[in-house]
Design a protein around this motif. Structure first.
Motif, PDB file in Angstrom:
ATOM      1  N   TYR A  43       0.672  -4.807 -66.102  1.00 26.08           N
ATOM      2  CA  TYR A  43       1.115  -5.710 -67.092  1.00 26.08           C
ATOM      3  C   TYR A  43       1.650  -4.686 -68.135  1.00 26.08           C
ATOM      4  O   TYR A  43       1.509  -3.198 -68.051  1.00 26.08           O
ATOM      5  CB  TYR A  43       0.379  -6.506 -68.001  1.00 26.08           C
ATOM      6  N   SER A  44       2.380  -4.904 -69.169  1.00 30.05           N
ATOM      7  CA  SER A  44       2.887  -4.050 -70.196  1.00 30.05           C
ATOM      8  C   SER A  44       1.628  -3.268 -70.830  1.00 30.05           C
ATOM      9  O   SER A  44       1.798  -2.095 -71.303  1.00 30.05           O
ATOM     10  CB  SER A  44       3.665  -4.670 -71.392  1.00 30.05           C
ATOM     11  N   ASP A  45       0.336  -3.587 -71.048  1.00 28.59           N
ATOM     12  CA  ASP A  45      -0.769  -3.246 -71.811  1.00 28.59           C
ATOM     13  C   ASP A  45      -1.816  -2.483 -70.973  1.00 28.59           C
ATOM     14  O   ASP A  45      -2.575  -1.779 -70.994  1.00 28.59           O
ATOM     15  CB  ASP A  45      -1.192  -4.296 -72.658  1.00 28.59           C
ATOM     16  N   LEU A  46      -1.886  -2.991 -69.477  1.00 28.94           N
ATOM     17  CA  LEU A  46      -2.819  -2.691 -68.623  1.00 28.94           C
ATOM     18  C   LEU A  46      -2.559  -2.770 -67.350  1.00 28.94           C
ATOM     19  O   LEU A  46      -1.792  -3.417 -66.840  1.00 28.94           O
ATOM     20  CB  LEU A  46      -3.984  -3.543 -68.770  1.00 28.94           C
ATOM     21  N   PRO A  47      -3.281  -2.050 -66.412  1.00 31.14           N
ATOM     22  CA  PRO A  47      -3.237  -2.358 -65.091  1.00 31.14           C
ATOM     23  C   PRO A  47      -3.789  -3.748 -64.565  1.00 31.14           C
ATOM     24  O   PRO A  47      -4.216  -4.579 -65.478  1.00 31.14           O
ATOM     25  CB  PRO A  47      -4.184  -1.545 -64.213  1.00 31.14           C
ATOM     26  N   GLY A  48      -3.699  -4.511 -63.616  1.00 29.36           N
ATOM     27  CA  GLY A  48      -4.022  -5.714 -63.324  1.00 29.36           C
ATOM     28  C   GLY A  48      -5.557  -6.115 -63.182  1.00 29.36           C
ATOM     29  O   GLY A  48      -5.581  -7.408 -63.022  1.00 29.36           O
ATOM     30  N   LEU A  49      -6.392  -5.149 -62.788  1.00 30.49           N
ATOM     31  CA  LEU A  49      -7.798  -5.622 -62.670  1.00 30.49           C
ATOM     32  C   LEU A  49      -8.524  -6.624 -63.592  1.00 30.49           C
ATOM     33  O   LEU A  49      -9.302  -7.660 -63.297  1.00 30.49           O
ATOM     34  CB  LEU A  49      -8.708  -4.363 -62.396  1.00 30.49           C
ATOM     35  N   THR A  50      -8.277  -6.355 -64.761  1.00 30.61           N
ATOM     36  CA  THR A  50      -9.013  -7.313 -65.865  1.00 30.61           C
ATOM     37  C   THR A  50      -8.449  -8.595 -65.836  1.00 30.61           C
ATOM     38  O   THR A  50      -9.185  -9.815 -65.646  1.00 30.61           O
ATOM     39  CB  THR A  50      -8.373  -6.643 -67.302  1.00 30.61           C
ATOM     40  N   LEU A  74     -21.549  -9.599 -64.945  1.00 28.97           N
ATOM     41  CA  LEU A  74     -22.197  -9.200 -63.697  1.00 28.97           C
ATOM     42  C   LEU A  74     -22.038  -7.797 -63.548  1.00 28.97           C
ATOM     43  O   LEU A  74     -22.976  -7.097 -63.049  1.00 28.97           O
ATOM     44  CB  LEU A  74     -21.640 -10.034 -62.669  1.00 28.97           C
ATOM     45  N   ILE A  75     -20.933  -7.096 -63.798  1.00 25.54           N
ATOM     46  CA  ILE A  75     -20.736  -5.849 -63.674  1.00 25.54           C
ATOM     47  C   ILE A  75     -21.502  -5.222 -64.631  1.00 25.54           C
ATOM     48  O   ILE A  75     -22.063  -4.059 -64.477  1.00 25.54           O
ATOM     49  CB  ILE A  75     -19.082  -5.515 -63.805  1.00 25.54           C
ATOM     50  N   ALA A  76     -21.589  -5.625 -65.815  1.00 27.61           N
ATOM     51  CA  ALA A  76     -22.336  -4.868 -66.747  1.00 27.61           C
ATOM     52  C   ALA A  76     -23.725  -4.901 -66.273  1.00 27.61           C
ATOM     53  O   ALA A  76     -24.574  -4.116 -66.667  1.00 27.61           O
ATOM     54  CB  ALA A  76     -22.105  -5.366 -68.248  1.00 27.61           C
ATOM     55  N   ALA A  77     -24.215  -5.862 -65.759  1.00 31.65           N
ATOM     56  CA  ALA A  77     -25.829  -6.037 -65.566  1.00 31.65           C
ATOM     57  C   ALA A  77     -25.864  -4.960 -64.338  1.00 31.65           C
ATOM     58  O   ALA A  77     -27.113  -4.537 -64.182  1.00 31.65           O
ATOM     59  CB  ALA A  77     -26.045  -7.476 -64.893  1.00 31.65           C
ATOM     60  N   ALA A  78     -24.966  -4.618 -63.379  1.00 26.93           N
ATOM     61  CA  ALA A  78     -25.413  -3.552 -62.529  1.00 26.93           C
ATOM     62  C   ALA A  78     -25.188  -2.183 -63.100  1.00 26.93           C
ATOM     63  O   ALA A  78     -25.752  -1.265 -62.368  1.00 26.93           O
ATOM     64  CB  ALA A  78     -24.126  -3.841 -61.366  1.00 26.93           C
ATOM     65  N   LEU A  79     -24.754  -1.995 -63.967  1.00 31.48           N
ATOM     66  CA  LEU A  79     -24.442  -0.355 -64.484  1.00 31.48           C
ATOM     67  C   LEU A  79     -25.786   0.249 -64.590  1.00 31.48           C
ATOM     68  O   LEU A  79     -25.945   1.288 -64.464  1.00 31.48           O
ATOM     69  CB  LEU A  79     -23.676  -0.347 -65.966  1.00 31.48           C
ATOM     70  N   PRO A  80     -26.781  -0.363 -65.575  1.00 30.89           N
ATOM     71  CA  PRO A  80     -27.931   0.398 -65.576  1.00 30.89           C
ATOM     72  C   PRO A  80     -28.817   0.709 -64.337  1.00 30.89           C
ATOM     73  O   PRO A  80     -29.322   1.785 -64.048  1.00 30.89           O
ATOM     74  CB  PRO A  80     -29.022  -0.645 -66.356  1.00 30.89           C
ATOM     75  N   TRP A  81     -28.467  -0.190 -63.066  1.00 26.32           N
ATOM     76  CA  TRP A  81     -29.085   0.122 -61.738  1.00 26.32           C
ATOM     77  C   TRP A  81     -28.436   1.336 -61.417  1.00 26.32           C
ATOM     78  O   TRP A  81     -29.167   2.036 -60.571  1.00 26.32           O
ATOM     79  CB  TRP A  81     -29.056  -1.134 -61.057  1.00 26.32           C
ATOM     80  N   LEU A  82     -27.237   1.497 -61.433  1.00 22.99           N
ATOM     81  CA  LEU A  82     -26.565   2.620 -60.968  1.00 22.99           C
ATOM     82  C   LEU A  82     -26.984   3.812 -61.554  1.00 22.99           C
ATOM     83  O   LEU A  82     -27.257   5.046 -61.133  1.00 22.99           O
ATOM     84  CB  LEU A  82     -24.894   2.521 -61.296  1.00 22.99           C
ATOM     85  N   VAL A  83     -27.250   3.790 -63.052  1.00 21.16           N
ATOM     86  CA  VAL A  83     -27.652   4.948 -63.788  1.00 21.16           C
ATOM     87  C   VAL A  83     -29.266   5.209 -63.148  1.00 21.16           C
ATOM     88  O   VAL A  83     -29.514   6.570 -63.108  1.00 21.16           O
ATOM     89  CB  VAL A  83     -27.961   4.591 -65.273  1.00 21.16           C
ATOM     90  N   LEU A 115     -17.716  -9.210 -73.707  1.00 17.82           N
ATOM     91  CA  LEU A 115     -16.303  -9.673 -73.918  1.00 17.82           C
ATOM     92  C   LEU A 115     -15.479  -9.283 -72.741  1.00 17.82           C
ATOM     93  O   LEU A 115     -16.134  -8.387 -72.042  1.00 17.82           O
ATOM     94  CB  LEU A 115     -15.700  -8.756 -75.003  1.00 17.82           C
ATOM     95  N   ALA A 116     -14.703 -10.021 -72.185  1.00 24.84           N
ATOM     96  CA  ALA A 116     -13.993  -9.604 -70.919  1.00 24.84           C
ATOM     97  C   ALA A 116     -12.743  -8.568 -71.107  1.00 24.84           C
ATOM     98  O   ALA A 116     -11.631  -8.780 -71.570  1.00 24.84           O
ATOM     99  CB  ALA A 116     -13.230 -11.018 -70.357  1.00 24.84           C
ATOM    100  N   LEU A 117     -13.459  -7.314 -71.301  1.00 25.17           N
ATOM    101  CA  LEU A 117     -12.349  -6.116 -71.714  1.00 25.17           C
ATOM    102  C   LEU A 117     -12.379  -5.412 -70.383  1.00 25.17           C
ATOM    103  O   LEU A 117     -13.247  -5.180 -69.711  1.00 25.17           O
ATOM    104  CB  LEU A 117     -13.034  -5.726 -72.762  1.00 25.17           C
ATOM    105  N   PRO A 118     -11.268  -4.384 -70.373  1.00 20.73           N
ATOM    106  CA  PRO A 118     -11.126  -3.420 -69.314  1.00 20.73           C
ATOM    107  C   PRO A 118     -12.152  -2.441 -69.286  1.00 20.73           C
ATOM    108  O   PRO A 118     -12.516  -1.539 -68.183  1.00 20.73           O
ATOM    109  CB  PRO A 118      -9.848  -2.945 -69.476  1.00 20.73           C
ATOM    110  N   ASP A 119     -13.105  -2.112 -70.468  1.00 20.35           N
ATOM    111  CA  ASP A 119     -14.033  -1.010 -70.415  1.00 20.35           C
ATOM    112  C   ASP A 119     -15.100  -1.377 -69.475  1.00 20.35           C
ATOM    113  O   ASP A 119     -15.842  -0.451 -69.017  1.00 20.35           O
ATOM    114  CB  ASP A 119     -14.595  -1.213 -71.941  1.00 20.35           C
ATOM    115  N   VAL A 120     -15.223  -2.752 -69.046  1.00 18.17           N
ATOM    116  CA  VAL A 120     -16.421  -3.068 -68.178  1.00 18.17           C
ATOM    117  C   VAL A 120     -16.158  -2.415 -66.886  1.00 18.17           C
ATOM    118  O   VAL A 120     -16.834  -1.579 -66.263  1.00 18.17           O
ATOM    119  CB  VAL A 120     -16.659  -4.387 -68.335  1.00 18.17           C
ATOM    120  N   PRO A 121     -15.085  -2.530 -66.285  1.00 19.16           N
ATOM    121  CA  PRO A 121     -14.809  -2.196 -64.749  1.00 19.16           C
ATOM    122  C   PRO A 121     -14.475  -0.635 -64.873  1.00 19.16           C
ATOM    123  O   PRO A 121     -14.632   0.154 -64.067  1.00 19.16           O
ATOM    124  CB  PRO A 121     -13.571  -3.019 -64.311  1.00 19.16           C
ATOM    125  N   MET A 122     -13.972  -0.055 -66.071  1.00 15.81           N
ATOM    126  CA  MET A 122     -13.775   1.090 -66.249  1.00 15.81           C
ATOM    127  C   MET A 122     -15.097   1.988 -66.205  1.00 15.81           C
ATOM    128  O   MET A 122     -15.231   2.973 -65.735  1.00 15.81           O
ATOM    129  CB  MET A 122     -12.784   1.469 -67.433  1.00 15.81           C
TER     130      MET A 122
END
Length: 604
Positions: A43-50, A74-83, A115-122
């Protein structure tokens, strides 16, 4: 430490789920939802993943705010486990649980997913690449190369900003003998090629659309001239990360005692990403939110944090954890306050009023009611992309047309609206309910915006002003009948007003004077009434000479200038002591009635 980590992780995760179900949609989330209803590779502002994740949430969990945000939670909940996983490999299990606790408490990371923002998958992509890089420095394997390819692809599909992680990570690997050996392995280059291929949809979109996305992200939104606002970076990051934790993370980046290549890799990667965004802050965009940009650097430094804290005095370690916990409570508390209409209303006169979260349900209800009274087939048109996206979500209509507006260009959404065929720049040919924002532009530019509407659409019908939270969020609704405008008809705009005295927040007596000015282009006003808590308490003397208003609003066409001043004496004896809201009711010569935004006053 394991029990404490799991308890904190579970508690914060459940709390975020409960808050995500109540928190109103942020305007960017609403536009990403709109993108999810027009699925594309980019899209004009972002790639498509969000947009894909939002569509997935709606498909799996049903429609609604929580469903939309569910994949991000769900993605955010997985991040501490990756750390935890990365830290356990680099140090030991105790350090791993401590780093996981830090990942939960770090406000910028702990609030991810609300919030459903691209920072989460990033953030997910960043940790995958960090993990892969640390493994490659030990030994190149198929698993590490696969992990690297996955991280690079997810990052490429998340945001333009991920290029910073790629660039810094490549330079760090290149600077280390073990990194150069890893980069010489064909499996690593296959992973890099896979990650590079994930940028193809975004590059293709830009090639087909005159590089509109690249120009917005890299050129248009940034002044690219030195400004001292970059100095605020340290203060803002210190507060958002919390001061002791920020000092500890920066100490980890600068520490020379790391014993392995992978530990040095984490320190250099994290430190250089944070330093890069600090330098960029002296030249980049300061009008939009950018405090979250350094998060990938902090994620890289988290596995090193327990070693740094171990060298601190016990009381200082306890203070660091306590302040970090308080920081997360403050951030989550802000979102909790934003989700409560009563608290939003009380903040109406404050600079931090959360306008991007506020009033959308009220506006949608008003639009439903007014459209129901208009002819069948009436279309809704929004004044800018924010209104169009938020109304689209609330009404379940992702194709609401939008007028050309400076906000569309400033946020990089204008090209996308044109591609969808949703931008309108001509008079309406059928019954239309236009929903325009009166608080979306600076007040000094509002009258000019109304004149632009006249130039685009012809004479404006009688407006209906909708004040939300005492007018902190203000909309003007126009009902067009779809008939051609009369030739030569004047531009009749919504009224403009200002209360000179008393000033906002002032303490007044039981009896006090109100003075100011008000006008209405095209026809003028016939009367001004003074309101207190929505009740009329005085009829103002209107038509006083006020040459300053005409001198400031040079484009104004109110025929009564300079006689647009008003004054009145208010008897507030029947009102209880405390805070009250002072407003105006403006009567146009065309029979229109508009209530103006309110401001607080204190009655003893």
């Amino acid at each position: 430490m394991r029990v404490l980590f799991i308890a904190l992780w579970a508690g914060v995760s459940l709390l975020k789920v409960a808050m995500a179900a109540r928190l109103p949609l942020f305007v960017d989330e609403a536009f990403y939802w709109q993108e999810s209803r027009h699925l594309s590779w980019a899209y004009s502002d972002l790639p498509g993943l969000t947009a894909w994740l939002i569509r997935l949430g709606d498909f799996v969990f049903g429609e609604g705010r929580l469903a939309l945000r569910a994949p991000f939670l769900l993605i955010a909940a997985a991040l501490p486990w990756l750390v935890v996983r990365i830290t356990a490999r680099e140090f030991d299990q105790r350090h791993a649980w401590l780093a996981g606790i830090a990942a939960v408490l770090l406000p910028l990371a702990g609030s991810l997913g609300l919030l459903a923002l691209p920072d989460v998958p990033m953030a997910l992509a960043t940790l995958l690449c960090i993990d892969a890089g640390a493994r490659l420095l030990r030994n190149v394997s198929d698993g590490a190369a696969l992990l690297l390819g996955a991280g690079l692809a997810i990052g490429a599909l998340s945001h333009y900003r991920f290029i910073a992680v790629i660039g810094v990570g490549f330079l760090v690997l290149l600077s280390m003998p073990a990194g150069r050996r890893a980069l010489a392995d064909p499996r690593v280059w296959i992973a890099i090629a896979f990650g590079a291929a994930a940028w193809t949809p975004l590059m293709a979109w830009n090639m087909e659309n005159a590089e509109a996305g690249l120009r917005f992200q890299l050129v248009d939104r940034h002044p690219w001239a030195f400004h001292a606002d970059g100095l605020l970076f340290l203060a803002i990051q210190g507060l958002l990360v919390t001061p002791p934790l920020f000092v500890a993370l920066m100490s980890a980046a600068c520490r020379r005692g790391w014993t392995t290549d992978s530990q040095r890799y984490l320190a250099w990667l994290g430190g250089l990403v944070v330093l890069g965004f600090f330098v960029l802050g002296f030249f980049a965009d300061t009008r939009r939110v950018s405090f979250h940009w350094p998060l990938p650097g902090y994620l890289a430094l988290l596995p090193l944090l327990p070693v740094v804290l171990a060298a601190w005095a016990p009381w200082l370690r306890r203070l660091t954890w306590a302040i970090a916990a308080c920081g997360l409570v403050v951030v989550l508390g802000y979102y909790a306050a934003v989700s409560m209409p009563s608290l939003r209303e009380q903040s109406a006169a404050l600079k931090w009023y959360p306008s991007n979260f506020a009033g959308w349900d009220t506006l949608a209800a008003e639009v439903r009611e007014r459209r129901a009274r208009m002819p069948e087939g009436t279309q809704i048109v929004a004044g800018n992309f924010k209104i169009g996206a938020e109304l689209g979500f609330a009404l379940g209509e992702p194709d609401i047309p939008v007028l050309e507006h400076p906000l569309n260009r400033e946020h990089g959404r204008a090209p996308q609206l044109r591609l969808w065929g949703l931008q309108r720049e001509h008079p309406f040919e059928r019954p239309t309910l236009l929903v325009a924002g009166a608080s979306d532009v600076e007040y000094k530019h509002l009258l000019q915006r109304y004149h632009v509407l006249c130039a685009q659409l012809g004479p404006l019908p009688k407006p209906h002003a909708l004040n939300i939270d005492h007018g902190a969020q203000r909309y003007v609704l126009f009902e067009f009948d779809g008939k051609p405008a009369k030739a030569g008809a004047p531009c009749t705009t919504p009224a403009m007003a200002w209360i000179d005295a008393p000033v906002s927040g002032a303490q007044v007596g039981r009896t006090f004077d109100v003075a100011g000015w008000a006008f209405k282009d095209g026809i003028g006003l016939s009367a001004v009434e003074i309101l207190l808590d929505g009740k009329m308490v005085a009829k103002a003397e209107y038509g006083l000479v006020n040459p300053g208003a005409a001198a400031y609003w040079k484009i104004s066409t109110d025929p009564q200038h300079p006689k647009v001043g008003f004054r009145a004496r208010v008897d507030a004896g029947k009102f209880a002591p405390g805070r009250h809201w002072l407003g105006l009711r403006l009567h146009g010569r065309d029979g229109s009635v508009e209530e103006w935004s309110e401001q607080p006053v204190t009655i003893p």
